[in-house]
Design a protein around this motif. Structure first.
Motif, PDB file in Angstrom:
ATOM      1  N   LEU A 180      -0.090 -42.283  49.544  1.00 27.09           N
ATOM      2  CA  LEU A 180       0.046 -41.832  50.775  1.00 27.09           C
ATOM      3  C   LEU A 180      -0.700 -42.875  51.629  1.00 27.09           C
ATOM      4  CD1 LEU A 180      -0.882 -37.930  50.123  1.00 27.09           C
ATOM      5  CD2 LEU A 180       1.656 -39.125  49.845  1.00 27.09           C
ATOM      6  N   TRP A 181      -0.623 -42.549  52.923  1.00 21.83           N
ATOM      7  CA  TRP A 181      -1.667 -43.504  53.714  1.00 21.83           C
ATOM      8  C   TRP A 181      -3.246 -43.185  53.332  1.00 21.83           C
ATOM      9  CZ3 TRP A 181       0.341 -46.714  57.442  1.00 21.83           C
ATOM     10  CH2 TRP A 181       1.778 -46.506  57.909  1.00 21.83           C
TER      11      TRP A 181
ATOM     12  N   VAL B 228      -6.668 -34.239  52.238  1.00 22.59           N
ATOM     13  CA  VAL B 228      -5.400 -34.863  52.561  1.00 22.59           C
ATOM     14  C   VAL B 228      -4.996 -34.167  53.965  1.00 22.59           C
ATOM     15  CG1 VAL B 228      -2.804 -34.998  52.218  1.00 22.59           C
ATOM     16  CG2 VAL B 228      -4.609 -35.517  50.176  1.00 22.59           C
TER      17      VAL B 228
ATOM     18  N   GLY C 127      -4.960 -41.004  56.897  1.00 22.85           N
ATOM     19  CA  GLY C 127      -3.939 -40.307  57.208  1.00 22.85           C
ATOM     20  C   GLY C 127      -3.974 -40.241  58.873  1.00 22.85           C
TER      21      GLY C 127
ATOM     22  N   GLY D 229      -1.850 -38.307  54.667  1.00 19.08           N
ATOM     23  CA  GLY D 229      -2.963 -39.138  54.013  1.00 19.08           C
ATOM     24  C   GLY D 229      -4.249 -38.446  53.849  1.00 19.08           C
TER      25      GLY D 229
ATOM     26  N   TYR E  74       4.471 -34.713  45.494  1.00 16.80           N
ATOM     27  CA  TYR E  74       3.560 -33.737  45.753  1.00 16.80           C
ATOM     28  C   TYR E  74       3.916 -31.946  45.869  1.00 16.80           C
ATOM     29  CZ  TYR E  74      -0.014 -37.222  46.495  1.00 16.80           C
ATOM     30  OH  TYR E  74      -1.020 -38.233  46.176  1.00 16.80           O
TER      31      TYR E  74
ATOM     32  N   VAL F 266       6.222 -43.318  52.680  1.00 18.96           N
ATOM     33  CA  VAL F 266       5.193 -42.347  52.395  1.00 18.96           C
ATOM     34  C   VAL F 266       5.777 -41.174  52.265  1.00 18.96           C
ATOM     35  CG1 VAL F 266       3.048 -41.227  53.431  1.00 18.96           C
ATOM     36  CG2 VAL F 266       3.113 -43.709  53.229  1.00 18.96           C
ATOM     37  N   GLU F 267       6.638 -40.777  53.395  1.00 21.51           N
ATOM     38  CA  GLU F 267       7.111 -39.453  53.246  1.00 21.51           C
ATOM     39  C   GLU F 267       8.055 -39.209  51.935  1.00 21.51           C
ATOM     40  OE1 GLU F 267       9.006 -36.459  56.455  1.00 21.51           O
ATOM     41  OE2 GLU F 267       9.768 -38.263  56.385  1.00 21.51           O
TER      42      GLU F 267
ATOM     43  N   TRP G 280       5.588 -38.432  49.068  1.00 21.81           N
ATOM     44  CA  TRP G 280       5.198 -37.298  49.398  1.00 21.81           C
ATOM     45  C   TRP G 280       5.990 -36.226  48.814  1.00 21.81           C
ATOM     46  CZ3 TRP G 280       1.028 -34.125  50.213  1.00 21.81           C
ATOM     47  CH2 TRP G 280       1.460 -32.775  50.551  1.00 21.81           C
TER      48      TRP G 280
ATOM     49  N   PRO H 274      -5.570 -39.651  48.022  1.00 30.61           N
ATOM     50  CA  PRO H 274      -4.272 -39.757  48.636  1.00 30.61           C
ATOM     51  C   PRO H 274      -3.285 -41.018  47.868  1.00 30.61           C
ATOM     52  CG  PRO H 274      -5.760 -40.937  50.052  1.00 30.61           C
ATOM     53  CD  PRO H 274      -6.615 -40.344  48.829  1.00 30.61           C
TER      54      PRO H 274
END
Length: 337
Positions: free
Chosen positions: A154-155, A197, A158, A225, A87, A79-80, A83, A151
């Motif tokens: 992403l999660w 988010v 979050g 997330g 993003y 996910v990171e 991101w 999201p």
């Protein structure tokens, strides 16, 4: 660092050579490290590299080294990486630029701008009022920027303590009333009309300060997330204030957050309704994290009188209203028909 990774960094930065500098920190449970690399032959004197290498056997400080814990961490680094690659934010909620990222086998590499060079070279273990407000301002602009955004990548929900990802910690809880209410608290937070988010781990240690302390940038987006912005706010406040400070200052700082959020929101939104809903969610978000702590680390200093009082309020809100005599009489009449 192997030659393949070095070549990736040199190419991404347009550098002729590099040398490994100081280790900034070891990643949680021994999942790698964050290091500073010094560069030659380019306009960047240094970069920060997050080098993840999944261990054969994790060593969790609290003993939570399960398969579920491992899968959660693996997902968090994926996910990171997504991101940072997909993003972006703005100067009001500054994050490090991602210069390169790759993964192969049990290793992942994220090459980031060095925030120290960019003017955010201060770290804090305790903060004054103005520095807390700088962090809250960052969160307000961050939440405003992503208000209503899906999201993607992403999660879905979050924060690292999200109930669905923490069944082991829930099972370990001794507080039977809060354990029984955990699902309802989670549902209420997830069913918010206004979502954004969330950073997901907005503790003091993940903010980098300018020398004046008035400007901040944030790092560590493993648990970014969807969700209610109050989750970040309560986690930040709880990370830098003790129970007496929370009792005395939390509401004033919450007012400041909403003032900043209103200034930051650029889209057409019913802000009065948003503020009303999120203010109501403050106690639910705080109690949600308190629930996690009770199972994960019951000896934590964050389990204090203030947290217990807010939890008591939430449990009272969730109690069904007792039937009064007129309601019972009406029910009987309906039953007779």
């Amino acid at each position: 660092m192997n030659q393949e990774n070095q070549d990736l960094i040199l190419q991404a930065c347009g550098a002729s050579s590099l040398r490994v500098g100081a280790k900034i920190q070891t990643l949680w449970s021994g999942y790698g490290e964050i290091v500073r690399l010094h560069l030659d032959g380019c306009d960047r004197p240094s970069v920060v590299v997050k080098h993840v290498k999944f261990p054969e056997e994790a060593e969790h400080p609290g003993g939570w080294n399960t398969d579920r814990s491992h899968r959660r961490k693996v997902t968090s680094y994926q996910v990171e990486t997504h991101w940072y690659q997909n993003y972006s934010t703005n100067q009001n909620c500054r994050i490090p630029a991602c210069l390169a990222a790759c993964s192969h086998g049990d290793e992942m590499l994220i090459v980031l701008e060095d925030l120290d060079v960019a003017g955010y070279d201060q770290r804090r273990t305790s903060v004054k009022d103005g520095e807390i407000r700088a962090c809250l301002r960052w969160l307000a602009h961050f939440h405003a920027l992503f208000l209503g955004a899906a999201p993607e990548g992403l999660w879905p929900v979050g924060t690292y303590w999200h109930l669905e990802t923490r069944p082991d910690e829930l099972e370990a809880m001794d507080d039977a009333k809060l354990k029984a209410a955990a699902g309802d608290i989670d549902r209420i937070l997830n069913e918010c009309r206004f979502k954004t988010v969330v950073h997901g781990d907005a503790k003091l240690a993940n903010f980098c300060f300018s020398p004046s302390g008035q400007d901040v940038a944030a790092v560590d987006f493993q648990y970014v997330g969807g969700g209610c912005g109050m989750k970040d706010v309560v986690y930040l406040l709880g990370s830098c204030m003790n129970e007496k400070e929370c009792e005395r200052r939390a509401q004033g700082l919450l007012d400041f957050y909403f003032t900043e959020l209103k200034l930051a929101v650029k889209q057409d939104v019913d802000f009065a309704a948003l503020e009303k809903e999120w203010r109501e969610m403050f106690v639910f978000a705080w109690t949600d994290f308190h629930r996690f702590l009770l199972g994960w680390m019951p000896g934590s200093w964050k389990i204090n009188r203030y947290s217990k009082q807010l939890t008591k309020e939430v449990l009272h809100k969730l109690k069904p209203e007792p039937e009064n005599s007129s309601t019972r009489q009406k029910s009987k009449r309906v039953a007779k028909r």
